[in-house]
Scaffold this active site. Structure first.
Site, PDB file in Angstrom:
ATOM      1  N   ARG A  60       1.146  -1.489   0.051  1.00 59.53           N
ATOM      2  CA  ARG A  60      -0.123  -0.211   0.314  1.00 59.53           C
ATOM      3  C   ARG A  60       1.358   0.974  -0.221  1.00 59.53           C
ATOM      4  NH1 ARG A  60      -5.200  -1.943   4.185  1.00 59.53           N
ATOM      5  NH2 ARG A  60      -5.259  -3.950   3.024  1.00 59.53           N
ATOM      6  N   ASP A  79     -13.469  -2.227   0.269  1.00 59.68           N
ATOM      7  CA  ASP A  79     -13.116  -3.329  -0.401  1.00 59.68           C
ATOM      8  C   ASP A  79     -13.817  -4.509   0.047  1.00 59.68           C
ATOM      9  OD1 ASP A  79     -11.625  -3.870   1.724  1.00 59.68           O
ATOM     10  OD2 ASP A  79     -10.162  -5.261   1.040  1.00 59.68           O
ATOM     11  N   SER A 117     -10.817  -5.243  14.232  1.00 55.98           N
ATOM     12  CA  SER A 117     -10.797  -4.204  13.159  1.00 55.98           C
ATOM     13  C   SER A 117     -11.986  -4.312  12.463  1.00 55.98           C
ATOM     14  CB  SER A 117      -9.946  -4.476  12.326  1.00 55.98           C
ATOM     15  OG  SER A 117      -9.258  -5.553  12.066  1.00 55.98           O
ATOM     16  N   ASP A 167     -16.174  -1.641   4.863  1.00 50.31           N
ATOM     17  CA  ASP A 167     -15.289  -0.953   3.452  1.00 50.31           C
ATOM     18  C   ASP A 167     -14.584  -0.407   2.326  1.00 50.31           C
ATOM     19  OD1 ASP A 167     -13.651  -3.089   3.452  1.00 50.31           O
ATOM     20  OD2 ASP A 167     -12.108  -2.350   4.640  1.00 50.31           O
ATOM     21  N   THR A 197      -2.048 -10.277  13.733  1.00 52.54           N
ATOM     22  CA  THR A 197      -3.218  -9.335  12.820  1.00 52.54           C
ATOM     23  C   THR A 197      -2.619  -9.806  11.726  1.00 52.54           C
ATOM     24  OG1 THR A 197      -2.679  -7.898  14.978  1.00 52.54           O
ATOM     25  CG2 THR A 197      -3.492  -7.051  12.519  1.00 52.54           C
ATOM     26  N   SER A 256      -7.708  -0.592   0.401  1.00 53.53           N
ATOM     27  CA  SER A 256      -8.942  -1.344   1.574  1.00 53.53           C
ATOM     28  C   SER A 256      -9.466  -0.181   2.181  1.00 53.53           C
ATOM     29  CB  SER A 256      -8.636  -1.991   2.668  1.00 53.53           C
ATOM     30  OG  SER A 256      -9.666  -2.772   3.241  1.00 53.53           O
ATOM     31  N   HIS A 257      -9.339   0.550   3.619  1.00 51.13           N
ATOM     32  CA  HIS A 257      -9.941   0.956   4.781  1.00 51.13           C
ATOM     33  C   HIS A 257      -9.130   2.257   3.891  1.00 51.13           C
ATOM     34  CE1 HIS A 257      -7.117  -0.994   7.065  1.00 51.13           C
ATOM     35  NE2 HIS A 257      -6.976   0.534   6.845  1.00 51.13           N
ATOM     36  N   ASP A 300     -14.074  -6.608   3.150  1.00 50.61           N
ATOM     37  CA  ASP A 300     -14.469  -7.079   3.460  1.00 50.61           C
ATOM     38  C   ASP A 300     -14.551  -6.652   5.238  1.00 50.61           C
ATOM     39  OD1 ASP A 300     -11.709  -5.602   3.462  1.00 50.61           O
ATOM     40  OD2 ASP A 300     -10.814  -7.273   3.258  1.00 50.61           O
ATOM     41  N   ARG A 301     -14.918  -5.650   6.063  1.00 48.02           N
ATOM     42  CA  ARG A 301     -15.022  -5.484   6.762  1.00 48.02           C
ATOM     43  C   ARG A 301     -15.951  -5.029   6.994  1.00 48.02           C
ATOM     44  NH1 ARG A 301     -10.218  -1.326   9.044  1.00 48.02           N
ATOM     45  NH2 ARG A 301      -7.954  -2.257   8.560  1.00 48.02           N
ATOM     46  N   LYS A 312     -11.552 -11.944   5.232  1.00 51.20           N
ATOM     47  CA  LYS A 312     -12.626 -11.409   6.136  1.00 51.20           C
ATOM     48  C   LYS A 312     -14.679 -10.591   4.715  1.00 51.20           C
ATOM     49  CE  LYS A 312     -10.262  -7.094   6.657  1.00 51.20           C
ATOM     50  NZ  LYS A 312      -8.554  -7.415   6.674  1.00 51.20           N
ATOM     51  N   GLU A 362     -11.523 -10.307  13.479  1.00 50.86           N
ATOM     52  CA  GLU A 362     -10.396  -9.460  14.207  1.00 50.86           C
ATOM     53  C   GLU A 362     -11.335  -7.895  14.178  1.00 50.86           C
ATOM     54  OE1 GLU A 362      -6.239  -9.341  11.442  1.00 50.86           O
ATOM     55  OE2 GLU A 362      -7.555  -8.978  10.210  1.00 50.86           O
TER      56      GLU A 362
HETATM   57  C1  VG1 Z   1      -5.099  -3.540  10.156  1.00 51.43           C
HETATM   58  C2  VG1 Z   1      -5.769  -4.643  11.376  1.00 51.43           C
HETATM   59  C3  VG1 Z   1      -5.664  -6.077  10.618  1.00 51.43           C
HETATM   60  C4  VG1 Z   1      -6.376  -6.677   9.372  1.00 51.43           C
HETATM   61  C5  VG1 Z   1      -5.421  -5.140   8.665  1.00 51.43           C
HETATM   62  C6  VG1 Z   1      -6.273  -5.658   6.752  1.00 51.43           C
HETATM   63  O1  VG1 Z   1      -3.950  -3.903   9.651  1.00 51.43           O
HETATM   64  O2  VG1 Z   1      -5.657  -3.750  12.271  1.00 51.43           O
HETATM   65  O3  VG1 Z   1      -6.648  -6.194  11.645  1.00 51.43           O
HETATM   66  O4  VG1 Z   1      -6.506  -7.186   9.333  1.00 51.43           O
HETATM   67  O5  VG1 Z   1      -5.731  -4.109   8.321  1.00 51.43           O
HETATM   68  O6  VG1 Z   1      -7.352  -5.517   7.193  1.00 51.43           O
HETATM   69  P1  VG1 Z   1      -3.014  -2.966  11.118  1.00 51.43           P
HETATM   70  O7  VG1 Z   1      -1.283  -3.288  10.446  1.00 51.43           O
HETATM   71  O8  VG1 Z   1      -2.657  -1.826  10.037  1.00 51.43           O
HETATM   72  O9  VG1 Z   1      -2.977  -2.597  12.406  1.00 51.43           O
HETATM   73  V1  VG1 Z   1      -8.431  -4.202   5.134  1.00 51.43           V
HETATM   74  O10 VG1 Z   1      -9.771  -4.264   5.642  1.00 51.43           O
HETATM   75  O11 VG1 Z   1      -7.251  -3.528   5.125  1.00 51.43           O
HETATM   76  O12 VG1 Z   1      -7.709  -5.333   4.064  1.00 51.43           O
HETATM   77 CO    CO Z   2     -10.296  -3.930   3.836  1.00 54.39          CO
END
Ligand code: VG1
Ligand code: CO
Length: 567
Positions: A24, A295, A383, A293, A362, A121-122, A297-298, A394, A381
């Site tokens: 990313r 993409d 998150s 979110d 994580t 993602s988010h 998955d959240r 997810k 998770e």
């Molecule tokens: C975050 C979350 C983690 C999740 C990851 C990807 O990672 O804490 O639980 O699996 O995002 O989610 P980090 O390393 O920033 O804490 V997604 O929906 O961004 O693919």
């Molecule tokens: Co996501």
């Protein structure tokens, strides 16, 4: 006409190490000359290895800025690298769960070797926002560390990439496109990104029953659902499933049109960034709310009047009611799992049901092996990630449907369901403080400082607001995968207290600028403690939060008096 392959000399970029979930970066970084090409070449070589020749891959992303351009690059590089077929979502669009589902299902009887998902993602999108590229393996799940390390290795040494410059494929139109690349046949199948996923959900859930819940046939009164797709990838899936199949009102489906910049929003379904949904829900017209979110998955789940279900509780409630979901009625329910920072509510359900429970680092990639081995079927998770072994990602829409199915079965409110759960198992009160975009060196100093201090803290008493906590243990979390024995180290600094409370510090692995420090705090309230069971979580956790902030010298190291996001 036969198209020819060009070999383009290039030099490595030093910053192409995939994080928690793929590579990313800010959009302008991906737009540098050769940057995206280098990474895609490394993904094809490192991700597919000896399966590259003749491989079949799925390609798509969440519709954010640069998705179309990146898909074009992937098509041209895949063609030049001997890949035989790509299955591309129309307009290069797919939610992350839909990609995982398609990889697992296969295409016209062919096995699929993996997928490339275009998303950050988010994280926000747009020309100055974030972009991301993630490789998923043939089980439909995010590549494990071994594979991403191999990809990264290649990016550090890459000297050329292969591309078919003249190949033009119009992936805005569904259909089959065939090309002749130096005598080889290369096929791009542009498919409807929604159809297969909807079919899968119909197999997992009892749509009739959910429809009856929503219409009022089941209980005598209508059950109103308010969903917020935040202009991310779930929009088309939500419209099709909720409106066309389940009879929900389309005006209650918010922001369902995917936009390259998410309408200038931050497509992260939490109390801060999905505030619009929370505020609407507080008006009291809807029985249920959910946001997703970028993409898809959240998920965030709300009850009436903005009642917030923590992801840790959401997982536990689904686990406790798992037989309400038809998919699980027809198969053996194996164990449960959660990421380490996720509160242990699901552990108590696993114990009551006599099932295995796993605590992983994580990132969803750590769940895949357990699912593939049949040891675990439901996980989550903190998150806002919840999912099952129907796919290897997810799945936001799945989680929302799981809740609706359970509510249809139990015929009660979200709040009542959660509070009854607390009365049965006790409550794992949880909060997360995020300090986003802090200076990287300050963040590293904080982590090093704390880790160095850890041994000295064991056995010590710490207090704030007249509440005392004794440190039972402290470590940097390490995980040994029970299936393949691989070890992941340095996964978060944990302080565990004698009363079962704990806090955890971690650096985010999904950010694109500076560093993000995450502080996770949780505490257990037994079912009998009726005085505290229903209290506000921030009030309950305040002393422990103060201890954590004091111990870490958060303000000194980061200059921040307050977090950017509180969940
Ligand atoms: C975050 C979350 C983690 C999740 C990851 C990807 O990672 O804490 O639980 O699996 O995002 O989610 P980090 O390393 O920033 O804490 V997604 O929906 O961004 O693919
Ligand atoms: Co996501």
């Amino acid at each position: 006409m036969s198209l020819s392959v060009t070999v383009v000399p290039t030099k490595p970029f030093k910053d192409q190490k995939p994080g928690t979930s793929g590579l990313r970066k800010k959009v302008p970084e991906f737009q540098q000359q050769h940057y995206t090409e280098n990474f895609i070449q490394a993904v094809l070589d490192g991700g597919l290895s000896d399966r590259k020749n003749g491989a079949v891959l799925v390609v798509g992303g969440d519709g954010r800025f640069l998705c179309m351009e990146a898909a074009n690059v992937i098509i041209k590089l895949a063609a030049a690298n001997g890949v035989s077929r790509l299955i591309v979502g129309q307009n290069a669009f797919f939610s992350t769960p839909a990609v995982s589902a398609l990889i697992r299902k296969g295409f016209e009887g062919r096995q699929i070797d993996g997928g490339i998902i275009l998303t950050a993602s988010h994280n926000p999108g747009g020309p100055r926002g974030d972009f991301g590229i993630k490789f998923n393996c043939d089980n439909g799940g995010p590549a494990p560390d071994g594979v991403t390390n191999r990809i990264y290795e290649i990016t550090t040494k890459i000297s050329e990439y292969r591309i078919v410059n003249d190949l033009q494929c119009d992936f805005t139109q569904i259909g089959r496109y065939e090309f002749n690349v130096e005598g080889r046949n290369f096929v791009v199948d542009v498919v409807d990104p929604v159809e297969d996923y909807v079919k899968l959900m119909q197999q997992i859930f009892d749509f009739d029953k959910i429809r009856q819940l929503l219409s009022g046939k089941l209980t005598g009164s209508r059950f109103k659902v308010l969903l917020d797709s935040m202009h991310g990838a779930t929009g088309p899936y939500v419209s099709t499933i909720l409106c066309d199949h389940l009879g929900a009102a389309s005006e209650d489906m918010l922001r369902t049109v995917p936009k390259p910049d998410f309408g200038n929003g931050h497509p992260d379904p939490n109390l801060t960034y999905a505030k619009a949904l929370v505020d609407r829900s507080k008006q009291g017209d809807h029985d249920f709310g959910a946001a997703f979110d970028g993409d898809g998955d959240r998920n965030m789940i709300l009850g009436r009047n903005g009642f917030f279900v923590t992801p840790s509780d959401s997982l536990a409630v689904i686990a406790d009611n798992i037989e309400a979901i038809p998919y699980f009625r027809n198969r053996r329910v194996s164990g449960f799992a959660r990421s380490m920072p996720t509160a242990g509510a699901v552990d108590l359900v696993a114990k009551a049901k006599g099932m295995e429970i796993f605590e992983t680092p994580t990132g969803w990639k750590y769940f895949g092996n357990l699912m593939d081995a049949g040891r675990m079927c439901l996980c989550g998770e903190e998150s806002f990630g919840t999912g099952s072994d129907h796919i290897r990602e997810k799945d936001g829409v799945w989680a929302m449907l799981a809740w609706l199915q359970i509510l249809a079965e139990r015929q009660t409110s979200v709040q009542n369901l959660v509070q009854m759960h607390w009365k049965k198992y006790g409550r794992n009160v949880f909060t997360r403080y995020d300090y986003e975009n802090v200076d990287g060196s300050g963040a590293n100093l904080l982590m090093n400082f704390m880790e160095a201090q850890m041994p000295a803290f064991i056995g010590r008493e710490l207090s704030a607001n007249n509440v005392k906590y004794t440190v039972a243990s402290a470590d940097n979390f390490q995980y040994k995968d029970p299936i393949d024995g691989s070890v992941a180290t340095k996964q978060g600094l944990r302080f565990l207290f004698t009363d079962g409370s704990r806090f955890v510090f971690r650096l985010s692995g999904t950010g694109s600028a500076g560093a993000t420090i995450r502080l996770y705090v949780d505490s257990y309230i037994p079912p009998g403690d009726s005085g505290r069971l229903f209290m506000d979580s921030q009030d309950l956790l305040k002393p422990l939060i103060l201890v954590a902030l004091d111990l870490s010298k958060m303000e000194q190291f980061t200059g921040r008096k307050a977090p950017t996001v509180i969940t």
